[in-house]
Design a protein around this motif. Structure first.
Motif, PDB file in Angstrom:
ATOM      1  N   ASP A 106      29.213  44.826  81.597  1.00  0.00           N
ATOM      2  CA  ASP A 106      29.165  46.145  82.225  1.00  0.00           C
ATOM      3  C   ASP A 106      30.388  46.966  81.821  1.00  0.00           C
ATOM      4  O   ASP A 106      31.259  47.253  82.637  1.00  0.00           O
ATOM      5  CB  ASP A 106      29.060  45.997  83.736  1.00  0.00           C
ATOM      6  CG  ASP A 106      28.685  47.298  84.412  1.00  0.00           C
ATOM      7  OD1 ASP A 106      28.031  48.140  83.765  1.00  0.00           O
ATOM      8  OD2 ASP A 106      29.041  47.471  85.591  1.00  0.00           O
ATOM      9  N   ILE A 107      30.440  47.290  80.552  1.00  0.00           N
ATOM     10  CA  ILE A 107      31.544  48.064  79.986  1.00  0.00           C
ATOM     11  C   ILE A 107      31.026  48.753  78.730  1.00  0.00           C
ATOM     12  O   ILE A 107      30.066  48.291  78.106  1.00  0.00           O
ATOM     13  CB  ILE A 107      32.759  47.153  79.656  1.00  0.00           C
ATOM     14  CG1 ILE A 107      33.976  47.996  79.259  1.00  0.00           C
ATOM     15  CG2 ILE A 107      32.409  46.096  78.638  1.00  0.00           C
ATOM     16  CD1 ILE A 107      35.280  47.209  79.210  1.00  0.00           C
ATOM     17  N   GLY A 108      31.652  49.857  78.368  1.00  0.00           N
ATOM     18  CA  GLY A 108      31.310  50.525  77.124  1.00  0.00           C
ATOM     19  C   GLY A 108      32.068  49.907  75.970  1.00  0.00           C
ATOM     20  O   GLY A 108      33.284  49.713  76.055  1.00  0.00           O
ATOM     21  N   ILE A 109      31.339  49.551  74.907  1.00  0.00           N
ATOM     22  CA  ILE A 109      31.956  48.987  73.705  1.00  0.00           C
ATOM     23  C   ILE A 109      31.310  49.646  72.499  1.00  0.00           C
ATOM     24  O   ILE A 109      30.096  49.544  72.306  1.00  0.00           O
ATOM     25  CB  ILE A 109      31.758  47.456  73.619  1.00  0.00           C
ATOM     26  CG1 ILE A 109      32.354  46.757  74.837  1.00  0.00           C
ATOM     27  CG2 ILE A 109      32.369  46.920  72.318  1.00  0.00           C
ATOM     28  CD1 ILE A 109      32.013  45.278  74.933  1.00  0.00           C
ATOM     29  N   LEU A 110      32.115  50.322  71.697  1.00  0.00           N
ATOM     30  CA  LEU A 110      31.638  50.927  70.465  1.00  0.00           C
ATOM     31  C   LEU A 110      32.401  50.332  69.282  1.00  0.00           C
ATOM     32  O   LEU A 110      33.604  50.093  69.381  1.00  0.00           O
ATOM     33  CB  LEU A 110      31.861  52.440  70.477  1.00  0.00           C
ATOM     34  CG  LEU A 110      31.147  53.259  71.543  1.00  0.00           C
ATOM     35  CD1 LEU A 110      31.513  54.735  71.391  1.00  0.00           C
ATOM     36  CD2 LEU A 110      29.645  53.075  71.468  1.00  0.00           C
TER      37      LEU A 110
END
Length: 163
Positions: A106-110
């Motif tokens: 539950d985290i943004g990873i790009l």
């Protein structure tokens, strides 16, 4: 706070830099933003772990890995650290691995892509330095906003200004 990078560009275009890179999303969160901490490394993720363990919750960690696609700078274990510490997200000018597991976090990873090979472990790199890649010039404390349309950066929190 909800936002769209397209709306931010419409409202604050003169104050924003827009990334020319098309990052791929690997985390569960498709939209995230926050004040950034910067890290410059090359095929070595020792400082990535250290930063994830020490930056304040709510921080968005931007890692300039020189665009290398020869190994991964982040995997499931480091992604879990970021999630558990409440980071806003991670953007990597480089690769990740363990993508099946990252997508559950539950985290943004790009990142630019994925590579199953782990990185070196020498501890080389610099934290808290200005970064330049993909049309962005980023310094610690700048704000970055990311969603499915792209990544934009500002010198201040434009979301604190009423849209």
């Amino acid at each position: 706070m909800d936002f769209k990078t397209a709306d931010l560009c419409d409202e604050f275009g003169g104050e924003l830099e827009v990334s020319s890179y098309e990052f791929k999303s690997y985390g569960k969160k498709q939209k995230f933003y926050g004040p950034i901490e910067t890290l410059k490394v090359f095929e070595d993720n020792v400082l990535v772990r250290k930063a994830l363990e020490t930056v304040p919750p709510g921080t968005l960690l931007v890692v300039d890995g020189g665009g290398s696609r020869r190994c991964a700078l982040l995997g499931d274990r480091l992604g879990e650290i970021a999630q558990n510490r409440g980071l806003a997200g991670i953007i990597i000018n480089g690769c990740v691995r363990d993508t099946e597991d990252l997508v559950k976090l539950d985290i943004g990873i790009l990142a630019l892509g994925s590579n199953p090979l782990k990185s070196n472990k020498e501890g080389k790199g610099e934290q808290g330095v200005a970064l330049t890649f993909g049309g962005l010039t980023l310094s610690p404390g700048d704000y970055v906003y990311a969603d499915t349309d792209g990544v934009v950066a500002a010198k201040k929190d434009v979301l604190s200004i009423t849209l």
